[in-house]
Design an enzyme around this catalytic site. Structure first.
Site, short mmCIF file in Angstrom:
data_model
loop_
_atom_site.label_atom_id
_atom_site.label_comp_id
_atom_site.label_asym_id
_atom_site.label_seq_id
_atom_site.Cartn_x
_atom_site.Cartn_y
_atom_site.Cartn_z
CB VAL A 55 0.49 4.34 1.90
CG1 VAL A 55 -0.28 3.08 2.21
CG2 VAL A 55 1.66 4.09 1.00
CE1 TYR A 56 4.20 7.08 -2.09
CE2 TYR A 56 3.47 8.26 -4.04
CZ TYR A 56 4.32 7.36 -3.43
OH TYR A 56 5.29 6.75 -4.18
CG ASN A 57 1.30 12.95 2.26
OD1 ASN A 57 2.20 12.81 3.08
ND2 ASN A 57 1.50 13.54 1.09
CE LYS A 97 4.57 3.84 -6.67
NZ LYS A 97 4.02 5.18 -6.39
#
Length: 325
Positions: A52-54, A80
């Protein structure tokens, strides 16, 4: 750079991890390539990201650099899953279907056939923990994952998951837990750290520099090029801009002046050598900041300075942990 074994496993990682939370947004691909090159040249191996990072762009940028900039075999690659990515039935959460769907997406963006460490990004109370853990077993059995860990779990959540996972015949134990841990955030010492030590999980601190506050850069205001001035990250930094933090930062600055080093190095060396810690994960904005972090590898804090920092940043310990101490 020194290396340490991660938890009760044979996996060895550099004792400093490179975080990529800003890659694909505040950190350009060119800057990411420069950071990754400098990190590897310094002996670093452990690189951490998340699906989900960016909105997946962090994994995409990292995947584009693997092979060309950094040989895959030289990287301990960690990502993750669990956080919500889309509105679909498998777009987030810790169900077996959602997790395995997320893993396939991560592998596609990273352009690899497996990750070395796959971590549950958070506890999901809406899903039976046995179902969540079954996804970890399936991922390892498929060859898409080598080791498994958790992130942002409380002490009882860690103990529950570690106990259930270790009791299985297949026995693919959890080997790590990623938590916020710094001189400004020591709450994990109440229950998470003791639980991790008891169950053999290595600690991977995120925000080891107090979200940048421990560098001392905010003592006289908010620099225009800082994260606190960023629309995307200002709330992330403001969390630790308190009166208590001011006292701790001043102690760090005083220690750095006495040692002839930077506040950044003092803060990073403190958390790096705490009981159970394997590799703090840094998230430098640019290669210059990364170079500053790498300098901490040469620093070992004297006992007196470590004790002084322990005292000024000591968390409040109440019943029942105080009674047990």
């Amino acid at each position: 750079m020194e290396h340490r074994q991660l938890g009760h496993s044979g996996l060895r990682v550099s004792r400093l991890g490179l975080g990529t939370m800003t890659w694909g947004q505040d950190t350009t691909t060119e800057e990411a390539a420069s950071q990754l090159t400098a990190f590897i040249d310094a002996g670093g191996t452990f690189v951490d990201t998340a699906d989900v990072y960016n909105e997946g762009e962090s994994e995409t940028v990292l995947g584009g650099l693997l092979g060309d900039v950094a040989p895959r075999e030289n990287i301990v690659l960690a990502t993750k899953a669990v956080a919500r990515r889309t509105d679909g039935p498998f777009g987030g959460g810790a169900s077996r279907g959602a997790l395995l769907t997320a893993l396939d997406g991560s592998l596609r963006r990273l352009k690899v056939d497996h990750v070395d460490l796959w971590q549950l990004h958070a506890w999901d109370a809406s899903v039976p923990v046995e179902e969540t853990l079954s996804a970890l077993d399936a991922a390892i059995a498929s060859g898409k994952v080598r080791y498994v860990g958790i992130s942002n779990y409380s002490g009882w959540q860690l103990a529950t998951a570690a106990t259930l996972q270790s009791a299985k015949p297949a026995h693919h134990p959890l080997i790590s837990t990623q938590v916020e841990y710094s001189l400004l955030e020591r709450g994990v010492e109440r229950e998470v750290v003791p639980a991790a030590l008891h169950h053999g999980l290595g600690l991977l601190p995120w925000a080891p520099l107090g979200r940048g506050v421990l560098t001392g850069k905010y003592r006289n205001g908010t620099p225009a090029d800082s994260r606190a001035a960023s629309q995307n990250l200002s709330r992330y930094v403001e969390h630790h801009r308190t009166e208590r933090a001011t006292r701790i930062v001043q102690a760090v600055v005083t220690a750095a002046d006495g040692l002839g080093t930077s506040p950044l190095c003092v803060a990073l060396a403190w958390v790096r050598d705490r009981p159970g810690v394997i590799a703090p994960i840094i998230g430098p904005k640019d290669t210059g900041q990364l170079t500053g972090c790498l300098a901490a590898e040469e620093l070992e804090l004297p006992r007196a300075i470590r004790a002084a920092l322990d005292d000024v940043s000591a968390p409040t310990i109440t019943y029942p942990e105080r009674r047990m101490d």
